[in-house]
Design an enzyme around this catalytic site. Structure first.
Site, PDB file in Angstrom:
ATOM      1  N   LYS A 196      45.013  13.112  46.219  1.00 30.80           N
ATOM      2  CA  LYS A 196      45.489  14.493  46.109  1.00 30.80           C
ATOM      3  C   LYS A 196      44.578  15.298  45.174  1.00 30.80           C
ATOM      4  O   LYS A 196      44.181  16.422  45.490  1.00 30.80           O
ATOM      5  CB  LYS A 196      46.938  14.499  45.603  1.00 30.80           C
ATOM      6  CG  LYS A 196      47.505  15.863  45.312  1.00 30.80           C
ATOM      7  CD  LYS A 196      48.179  16.499  46.501  1.00 30.80           C
ATOM      8  CE  LYS A 196      48.517  17.966  46.245  1.00 30.80           C
ATOM      9  NZ  LYS A 196      49.611  18.474  47.017  1.00 30.80           N
TER      10      LYS A 196
ATOM     11  N   ARG B 227      41.446  21.426  52.106  1.00 31.48           N
ATOM     12  CA  ARG B 227      42.786  21.086  51.621  1.00 31.48           C
ATOM     13  C   ARG B 227      43.810  21.048  52.750  1.00 31.48           C
ATOM     14  O   ARG B 227      44.866  20.418  52.635  1.00 31.48           O
ATOM     15  CB  ARG B 227      43.212  22.076  50.533  1.00 31.48           C
ATOM     16  CG  ARG B 227      44.576  21.778  49.948  1.00 31.48           C
ATOM     17  CD  ARG B 227      44.660  22.225  48.518  1.00 31.48           C
ATOM     18  NE  ARG B 227      46.005  22.263  48.020  1.00 31.48           N
ATOM     19  CZ  ARG B 227      46.357  22.875  46.903  1.00 31.48           C
ATOM     20  NH1 ARG B 227      45.450  23.495  46.186  1.00 31.48           N
ATOM     21  NH2 ARG B 227      47.596  22.852  46.488  1.00 31.48           N
TER      22      ARG B 227
ATOM     23  N   ASN C 273      47.802  18.753  55.131  1.00 30.82           N
ATOM     24  CA  ASN C 273      48.873  19.152  56.049  1.00 30.82           C
ATOM     25  C   ASN C 273      49.076  18.140  57.169  1.00 30.82           C
ATOM     26  O   ASN C 273      49.917  18.338  58.040  1.00 30.82           O
ATOM     27  CB  ASN C 273      48.558  20.516  56.682  1.00 30.82           C
ATOM     28  CG  ASN C 273      48.740  21.639  55.686  1.00 30.82           C
ATOM     29  OD1 ASN C 273      49.487  21.476  54.712  1.00 30.82           O
ATOM     30  ND2 ASN C 273      48.045  22.740  55.895  1.00 30.82           N
TER      31      ASN C 273
ATOM     32  N   HIS D 212      57.198  19.744  59.383  1.00 33.66           N
ATOM     33  CA  HIS D 212      57.997  20.885  58.910  1.00 33.66           C
ATOM     34  C   HIS D 212      58.961  21.352  59.990  1.00 33.66           C
ATOM     35  O   HIS D 212      60.118  21.651  59.708  1.00 33.66           O
ATOM     36  CB  HIS D 212      57.075  22.057  58.542  1.00 33.66           C
ATOM     37  CG  HIS D 212      56.568  21.984  57.137  1.00 33.66           C
ATOM     38  ND1 HIS D 212      55.518  22.754  56.696  1.00 33.66           N
ATOM     39  CD2 HIS D 212      56.959  21.254  56.072  1.00 33.66           C
ATOM     40  CE1 HIS D 212      55.293  22.481  55.426  1.00 33.66           C
ATOM     41  NE2 HIS D 212      56.146  21.573  55.028  1.00 33.66           N
TER      42      HIS D 212
HETATM   43  N1  LIG Z   1      54.205  22.214  46.453  1.00 34.48           N
HETATM   44  C1  LIG Z   1      53.699  21.267  47.196  1.00 34.48           C
HETATM   45  O1  LIG Z   1      52.484  21.093  47.236  1.00 34.48           O
HETATM   46  C2  LIG Z   1      54.623  20.391  47.984  1.00 34.48           C
HETATM   47  C3  LIG Z   1      54.119  19.247  48.581  1.00 34.48           C
HETATM   48  C4  LIG Z   1      55.012  18.404  49.248  1.00 34.48           C
HETATM   49  C5  LIG Z   1      56.360  18.739  49.315  1.00 34.48           C
HETATM   50  N2  LIG Z   1      56.811  19.873  48.724  1.00 34.48           N
HETATM   51  C6  LIG Z   1      58.235  20.226  48.773  1.00 34.48           C
HETATM   52  O2  LIG Z   1      58.996  19.232  48.108  1.00 34.48           O
HETATM   53  C7  LIG Z   1      60.331  19.262  48.608  1.00 34.48           C
HETATM   54  C8  LIG Z   1      60.827  17.855  48.836  1.00 34.48           C
HETATM   55  O3  LIG Z   1      60.770  17.159  47.616  1.00 34.48           O
HETATM   56  P1  LIG Z   1      61.785  15.970  47.256  1.00 34.48           P
HETATM   57  O4  LIG Z   1      61.897  15.045  48.384  1.00 34.48           O
HETATM   58  O5  LIG Z   1      61.361  15.468  45.938  1.00 34.48           O
HETATM   59  O6  LIG Z   1      63.199  16.721  47.221  1.00 34.48           O
HETATM   60  P2  LIG Z   1      64.235  17.045  46.063  1.00 34.48           P
HETATM   61  O7  LIG Z   1      63.584  17.726  44.943  1.00 34.48           O
HETATM   62  O8  LIG Z   1      65.354  17.753  46.707  1.00 34.48           O
HETATM   63  O9  LIG Z   1      64.732  15.614  45.585  1.00 34.48           O
HETATM   64  C9  LIG Z   1      65.438  14.774  46.488  1.00 34.48           C
HETATM   65  C10 LIG Z   1      66.788  14.313  45.904  1.00 34.48           C
HETATM   66  O10 LIG Z   1      66.559  13.344  44.896  1.00 34.48           O
HETATM   67  C11 LIG Z   1      67.300  13.654  43.712  1.00 34.48           C
HETATM   68  N3  LIG Z   1      66.517  13.086  42.609  1.00 34.48           N
HETATM   69  C12 LIG Z   1      65.314  13.515  42.172  1.00 34.48           C
HETATM   70  N4  LIG Z   1      64.829  12.667  41.255  1.00 34.48           N
HETATM   71  C13 LIG Z   1      65.749  11.686  41.091  1.00 34.48           C
HETATM   72  C14 LIG Z   1      65.801  10.516  40.298  1.00 34.48           C
HETATM   73  N5  LIG Z   1      64.780  10.137  39.525  1.00 34.48           N
HETATM   74  N6  LIG Z   1      66.899   9.740  40.369  1.00 34.48           N
HETATM   75  C15 LIG Z   1      67.925  10.084  41.202  1.00 34.48           C
HETATM   76  N7  LIG Z   1      67.911  11.156  41.997  1.00 34.48           N
HETATM   77  C16 LIG Z   1      66.829  11.956  41.940  1.00 34.48           C
HETATM   78  C17 LIG Z   1      67.420  15.133  43.750  1.00 34.48           C
HETATM   79  O11 LIG Z   1      68.544  15.544  43.002  1.00 34.48           O
HETATM   80  C18 LIG Z   1      67.582  15.413  45.239  1.00 34.48           C
HETATM   81  O12 LIG Z   1      68.921  15.264  45.603  1.00 34.48           O
HETATM   82  C19 LIG Z   1      60.275  20.080  49.878  1.00 34.48           C
HETATM   83  O13 LIG Z   1      60.879  21.320  49.615  1.00 34.48           O
HETATM   84  C20 LIG Z   1      58.793  20.265  50.166  1.00 34.48           C
HETATM   85  O14 LIG Z   1      58.519  21.455  50.818  1.00 34.48           O
HETATM   86  C21 LIG Z   1      55.972  20.690  48.062  1.00 34.48           C
END
Ligand SMILES: NC(=O)c1ccc[n+]([C@@H]2O[C@H](COP(=O)([O-])OP(=O)(O)OC[C@H]3O[C@@H](n4cnc5c(N)ncnc54)[C@H](O)[C@@H]3O)[C@@H](O)[C@H]2O)c1
Ligand SMILES: [Zn+2]
Length: 554
Positions: free
Chosen positions: A393, A407, A411, A418
């Site tokens: 990354k 970059r 995707n 998505h």
């Molecule tokens: N900005 C970027 O470059 C980028 C890249 C990839 C994904 N994203 C975004 O990230 C999001 C998905 O991220 P995600 O899967 O982390 O979702 P999330 O932040 O919703 O976390 C998933 C679940 O895990 C729980 N959780 C988090 N950490 C925990 C822990 N240590 N212990 C117990 N529970 C925990 C949270 O409360 C949530 O219910 C999407 O919105 C996606 O678009 C952004």
């Protein structure tokens, strides 16, 4: 973990420090000079007396042999990397740490040796000065350098302290950004307890707002807040309901008001403690609050650790699709503490592995190899898996900070992914949708003759072994996916742009596909009923069937 090479001028204590370091990292220790003497049955001084080339040839052979062995801490002789081939090979197979000290310190240390060093026998002070002068540029060309001396007049640090310092340095990646000095990504088990100190070290000012969803706030909010308070910060904890549905402008507006009430100003700092949703939301709130304030990412899901937290992309979803509004706003620090994954539900941990697999396909064949080893293998090597995925990354983000070109390779799996995520009405995790997208896009790449044949099957099999779904669930229609894709922000001049795999470790960006329906027919059909099963039911390791022979993609 790959090899760690200890290098630097004679007298820096590479062997002693190496032993401590190997112990700290639970790796075997190899002292290259000892290996050369053992293999040749002669002392290093004897070999050098015969001519430096004789010795250097043996050294090269010993180095290549050590590199072919299991991951180790390898202490090198002071000139072992003067040969370009040696240096290239070491760089390719591990990380080089160069120890360093001034002439006086080195001379004092060398004078305590029982046997004088080969190149320093006649007039040690003058010879050492010449050697340091000749190799100054060489030693300085290694980016990871550690000086033996701490504060002035305090002498050199003990070997165990130097080993600790090396471990800390190896725990740290650095992301260079065009507009500023960049930021560190610290990967440290137990690092959350040191959050406050890490902010202080980077001169970040308070008050600090820790933003977390209610689940993460309950689990880790207190630890983060206390660490910050110990470092003297005034802290406010702002929470919001967990889940993708919170990634909206309404939540951001609530955050703006809350941090304003908490006294945050232009020089204050936001800490995003949580998964990708929290990072995107809190990062976007920081990007826009008072036209942009500092923020720090403390990712708590695997997905956020290896992907979302690095790269400065922040944003929110709109009713028409994900991430349709946002800003580039780099964090000042990312602190990754793998300990917090202990509480992460297994489904989320598996979902994060989809992004790890993606990074393997994008740029690290060995990482993909670990992923192919299945769930136990990735769990066993979790910290290394996180580090390797982060390295991919970081490399891609540095090469293209504003996503104008390469970059877009990140995707991969996301154009279909998505759309699947939205069409599932977010019942699928982001990572699960990406797993489906990775397979679908690999099938598309094969159908377009972009990819080596078999890549889709290899991808599908690896993801299945991690317990991830690899085809769209029965209750989602391809029509819903096409609709979601058309709304996707990657749409440009009537075409949707795909990043497609060419081989494991190589992808190509910018494939415009105009007839989405036809493309999706080719790539969304499940190979078996099991493929669309949710990740919560663990996959079997049964060998995959040849989908071509079953005529499933027409
Ligand atoms: N900005 C970027 O470059 C980028 C890249 C990839 C994904 N994203 C975004 O990230 C999001 C998905 O991220 P995600 O899967 O982390 O979702 P999330 O932040 O919703 O976390 C998933 C679940 O895990 C729980 N959780 C988090 N950490 C925990 C822990 N240590 N212990 C117990 N529970 C925990 C949270 O409360 C949530 O219910 C999407 O919105 C996606 O678009 C952004
Ligand atoms: Zn993603």
């Amino acid at each position: 973990m790959s090899h760690v090479f200890l290098y630097g001028p004679p007298g820096t204590g590479k062997s002693t420090v190496g032993e401590h370091l190997a112990h700290r990292l639970s790796l075997p220790f190899v002292d290259l000079d000892v290996e050369i003497a053992r293999a040749s049955g002669r002392s290093i001084s004897d070999l050098m007396a015969e001519g430096e080339t004789v010795f250097r040839d043996l050294e090269t052979a010993a180095l290549f042999q050590a590199i072919g062995g299991p991951p180790s801490v390898i202490a090198l002789g002071g000139g072992a990397l003067l040969r370009a081939a040696n240096r290239c090979c070491a760089q390719e197979h591990g990380r080089i740490v160069c120890l360093d000290a001034d002439h006086a310190t080195l001379l004092a240390r060398l004078s305590q040796d029982e046997m004088p060093r080969p190149l320093l026998q006649e007039a040690p002070a003058a010879q050492l000065a010449d050697l340091l002068a000749a190799r100054r540029t060489h030693y300085r060309s290694f980016p990871t350098r550690i000086r033996l001396t701490g504060e002035a007049d305090q002498g050199t640090s003990p070997p165990s302290a130097i080993a600790d310092e090396i471990v800390r340095r190896l725990e740290c990646l650095h992301v260079r950004t065009p507009d500023s000095g960049g930021y560190d990504v610290v990967l440290r088990s137990g690092g959350l307890a040191e959050l406050g100190g890490e902010l202080r070290m980077r001169d970040l000012a308070g008050p600090v707002a820790v933003v977390a969803d209610d689940t993460v706030a309950h689990l880790y909010g207190r630890q983060a807040v206390e660490s910050l308070k110990r470092a003297g910060y005034q802290v406010h904890l702002a929470t919001f309901p967990a889940g993708e549905r919170s990634k909206t402008i309404d939540t951001v507006a609530t955050l703006w008001n809350e941090i304003l009430d908490a006294g945050l100003g232009r020089t204050s700092c936001v800490v995003a403690l949580g998964g990708g949703v929290t990072g995107d939301l809190a990062g976007f709130a920081a990007a826009t609050f008072m036209r942009g304030i500092d923020w720090v990412g403390v990712p708590t899901t695997l997905l956020a650790m290896v992907d979302a937290s690095v790269g400065g992309k922040t944003g929110i979803d709109l009713p028409d699709g994900k991430n349709l509004a946002g800003a580039f706003h780099h964090p000042r620090l990312v602190l990754v503490d793998p300990y917090v994954l202990e509480t992460l539900p297994e489904r989320d941990l598996r979902a994060g592995m989809a992004e790890v697999a993606k990074h393997g396909i994008v740029g690290d064949v060995d990482l993909f190899g670990i992923v192919e080893g299945g769930w136990d293998a990735v769990q066993r090597e979790l910290v290394d898996v996180i580090r390797r995925a982060l390295v991919v990354k970081v490399q891609v983000v540095e090469a293209d900070p504003l996503e104008r070109g390469i970059r877009a390779s990140l995707n991969l799996g996301h154009t279909v992914g998505h759309a699947v995520e939205v069409a599932s009405d977010y019942t699928l995790r982001h990572g699960e949708a990406v797993a489906i997208g990775l397979v679908a896009e690999a099938l598309l790449a094969e159908a377009l003759d972009v990819a080596q044949p078999g890549i889709a099957e290899r991808t599908r099999r690896a993801l299945r072994r991690l317990g991830l779904p690899v085809a769209i669930p029965d209750d989602i229609s391809s029509e819903a996916i096409v609709r979601a894709m058309i709304a996707d922000k990657k749409r440009a001049s009537g075409a949707v742009h795909f990043t497609l795999p060419v081989a494991i470790g190589e992808v190509r960006t910018g494939f415009a596909v105009r007839d989405l329906r036809a493309a999706l027919t080719a790539c969304l059909a499940p190979a078996s009923a099991d493929d669309s099963r949710a990740a919560t039911s663990p996959a079997t390791d049964a060998p995959a069937t040849d989908r071509r022979s079953r005529g499933e993609h027409g």
